[in-house]
Enzyme design. Structure first.
Site, short mmCIF file in Angstrom:
data_model
loop_
_atom_site.label_atom_id
_atom_site.label_comp_id
_atom_site.label_asym_id
_atom_site.label_seq_id
_atom_site.Cartn_x
_atom_site.Cartn_y
_atom_site.Cartn_z
N TRP A 1 0.81 -1.22 0.00
CA TRP A 1 0.00 0.00 0.00
C TRP A 1 0.84 1.27 0.00
O TRP A 1 0.33 2.34 -0.24
CB TRP A 1 -0.94 0.01 1.22
CG TRP A 1 -0.24 -0.25 2.52
CD1 TRP A 1 -0.18 -1.44 3.19
CD2 TRP A 1 0.55 0.67 3.30
NE1 TRP A 1 0.58 -1.32 4.33
CE2 TRP A 1 1.04 -0.03 4.42
CE3 TRP A 1 0.89 2.02 3.16
CZ2 TRP A 1 1.85 0.56 5.39
CZ3 TRP A 1 1.70 2.62 4.13
CH2 TRP A 1 2.17 1.88 5.22
N PRO B 1 -3.18 -6.34 -5.61
CA PRO B 1 -2.85 -5.15 -4.81
C PRO B 1 -3.40 -5.29 -3.40
O PRO B 1 -4.26 -6.14 -3.16
CB PRO B 1 -3.54 -4.01 -5.57
CG PRO B 1 -4.55 -4.63 -6.45
CD PRO B 1 -4.30 -6.11 -6.53
N GLY C 1 6.87 -6.37 0.51
CA GLY C 1 6.13 -6.33 1.77
C GLY C 1 7.05 -6.69 2.93
O GLY C 1 8.28 -6.54 2.84
N SER C 2 6.45 -7.23 3.98
CA SER C 2 7.24 -7.48 5.20
C SER C 2 8.12 -8.72 5.07
O SER C 2 7.82 -9.64 4.30
CB SER C 2 6.29 -7.66 6.39
OG SER C 2 5.63 -8.90 6.27
N GLU D 1 11.15 -8.19 -2.12
CA GLU D 1 11.65 -6.87 -1.71
C GLU D 1 11.03 -6.61 -0.35
O GLU D 1 9.83 -6.34 -0.24
CB GLU D 1 11.24 -5.84 -2.76
CG GLU D 1 12.07 -4.59 -2.73
CD GLU D 1 11.40 -3.47 -1.96
OE1 GLU D 1 11.72 -3.34 -0.74
OE2 GLU D 1 10.58 -2.77 -2.54
N CYS E 1 10.27 1.51 2.58
CA CYS E 1 11.23 0.51 3.07
C CYS E 1 12.64 1.09 3.12
O CYS E 1 13.51 0.51 3.76
CB CYS E 1 11.24 -0.70 2.16
SG CYS E 1 9.65 -1.43 1.98
#
Ligand code: SIN
Length: 477
Positions: A150, A175, A227-228, A249, A283
């Protein structure tokens, strides 16, 4: 703006009209911005089928033909920049000026890969005898699945989609539920560009439903995720079953080092650019600062002045620099980090008072930060700058590398020798030397250690969607 009730895009059709929907809300006002259908497993299966059928046609187009489609796609995104940027601000919260910048950033990947797709070269290798010829060719991986975040609702899609399409792959994106409207607008642009049905697909559906279906499919050959680290590890484990190609990533924990020979103005500007982009929710945001004793007072006092000038507010209003955090959970993490720093003896010299309503958080400057504080060891993902004083550059490097993450690191020094050695010593995939904004379509973006696998952007970014095939030819004399 009128509410947007958009649909999923599967095999060239807008689908889900009769499905249950969910609301997308503006984090700045908590008002409903629009709705999307909660995509089903059947939608994901239909997208896989559509992408598989389209792959057969798309992969055999010439690179020039694919480039023409991507060029038209780029033009549509540029023409619709303002509309997409407003939607992006409404669902993500980032200031409109940043949203406009993100749409251009997103478009830049389409433009760049429209060109790069023409430069997918194989090789001819000298063999060891006259009876053999060795050729290496590059071919598209196949159907690609992408899970995007997001924090960059447009750019994290195009950074994956554009090289995938340029390489000859077809694409299915999931998404996030927070920002699917921007994604749907990108699908509209792809459709308007005439990209054939099934080449790009979008299904908004819960993470688990998507990844389970994707992981079970033998048709989907690659999964690419931003994401995480926690979710990235899970996806990697799941991908092992079918040896699915995977790019990840993941989280960062970026250090920013200011050495005592730095240009103070450049260091402050770089810190503001890196730290406060998207309210600290990237990030690669500088997460923790190490400032050498000789420059500490001057740097900190200038940084304080600059932070005090930042305006917090609804991203659609003029002159806003920092919008809301994405949600209550993100807000609570920031509160936890600041409270922890306070309890462990740090000084909160700007912000940190909870003056704004959640999920807005004041830009905050913390002095006297230490290794044992959460803000120095975990990614805060908020507008908080903790600063630790260091004596030497060796100490700064040791502290900077003392983390399981390795996405981005920054440092400021005017000394060529020190700067060159710092670049070599820091265990990070992206380094900003006297620069707080390194992201660019033509450069490889990605991390070391637990920050991920693979690179996006640049020549490396298209390589991620190509298989290498070795052809050994027997030649009669
Ligand atoms: C990210 O936060 O993952 C992406 C940031 C960027 O592309 O600059």
């Amino acid at each position: 703006m009128k509410e947007l009730n958009l649909l999923n895009y599967v095999a060239g059709e807008w689908v889900g009209e009769n499905e249950e929907t969910f609301d997308i809300t503006n984090p700045a006002t908590n008002e409903r911005v629009g709705t999307m259908p909660n995509g089903t497993k059947e939608d994901v299966l239909a997208a896989i089928e559509g992408a598989q059928a389209a792959f057969e046609e798309w992969k055999v187009l010439s690179a020039e033909e694919r480039s023409d489609y991507l060029e038209k796609f780029y033009q549509r995104v540029i023409e619709r920049q303002e509309e997409i940027a407003r939607i992006l601000t409404l669902e993500n919260g980032k200031p409109l000026k940043e949203a406009r910048g993100e749409v251009l950033y997103a478009a830049s990947f389409i433009k760049w890969y429209a060109e790069e797709g023409k430069r997918v070269y194989g090789r001819t290798i000298p063999s060891k005898g006259p009876g053999q010829r060795i050729q290496v060719m590059k071919q598209p991986v196949g159907v690609i699945a992408a899970i995007t975040p997001w924090n960059f609702p447009a750019a994290m899609i195009t950074r994956k989609l554009a090289p995938a399409l340029a390489a000859g792959c077809t694409f299915i994106v999931k998404p996030p539920k927070e920002t699917p409207l921007t994604a749907a607008k990108l699908m509209e642009c792809a459709e308007e560009a005439g990209i054939p049905s099934g080449v790009v697909n979008m299904v908004v559906t819960p993470n688990e439903a998507f990844s389970e279906t994707i992981q079970q499919s033998e048709v989907v050959r690659k999964l690419t995720f931003t994401g995480s680290t926690e979710v990235g590890k899970l996806l990697m484990k799941q991908s092992a079953d079918q040896m699915k190609n995977i790019s990840l990533e993941l989280g960062g924990q970026a250090p920013l080092i200011v050495l005592d020979d730095a240009d103070v103005e450049a260091a402050v500007e770089g810190t503001i650019a890196s730290k406060f982009r998207n309210a600290g929710q990237t990030c690669i945001c500088a997460n923790r600062l190490y400032v050498q004793a000789g420059i500490y007072d001057e740097f900190v006092s200038r940084l304080k002045e600059k932070i005090e000038e930042l305006n917090v507010g609804n991203g659609l209003e003029e002159n806003v620099d920092i919008g809301p955090l994405i949600n209550q959970k993100g807000y609570e993490k920031v509160v936890r980090h600041v409270e922890d720093a306070k309890e462990k003896g740090a000084d909160i010299v700007v912000g940190g008072q909870g003056q704004y309503e959640a999920p807005f958080y004041e830009p905050t400057l913390i002095l006297g930060a230490k290794e044992n504080m959460l803000c120095m060891t975990e990614e805060t993902f908020g507008p908080v700058v903790p600063v630790q004083k260091v004596e030497t550059e060796e100490e700064a490097i040791r502290l900077a590398n003392d983390t399981p993450f390795g996405l981005a690191a920054y440092y400021f020094t005017e000394n060529m020798n020190r700067g060159t050695k710092m670049a070599e010593a820091l265990d990070y995939g992206i380094i900003g030397w006297n620069h707080g904004a390194p992201s660019a379509a033509q450069a490889p973006f990605g991390g070391m250690k637990q920050s991920g696998l693979g690179r996006e952007g640049g020549a490396e970014g298209i390589e991620a969607f190509l298989e290498t095939k070795y052809l050994s030819i027997g030649i009669k004399s």
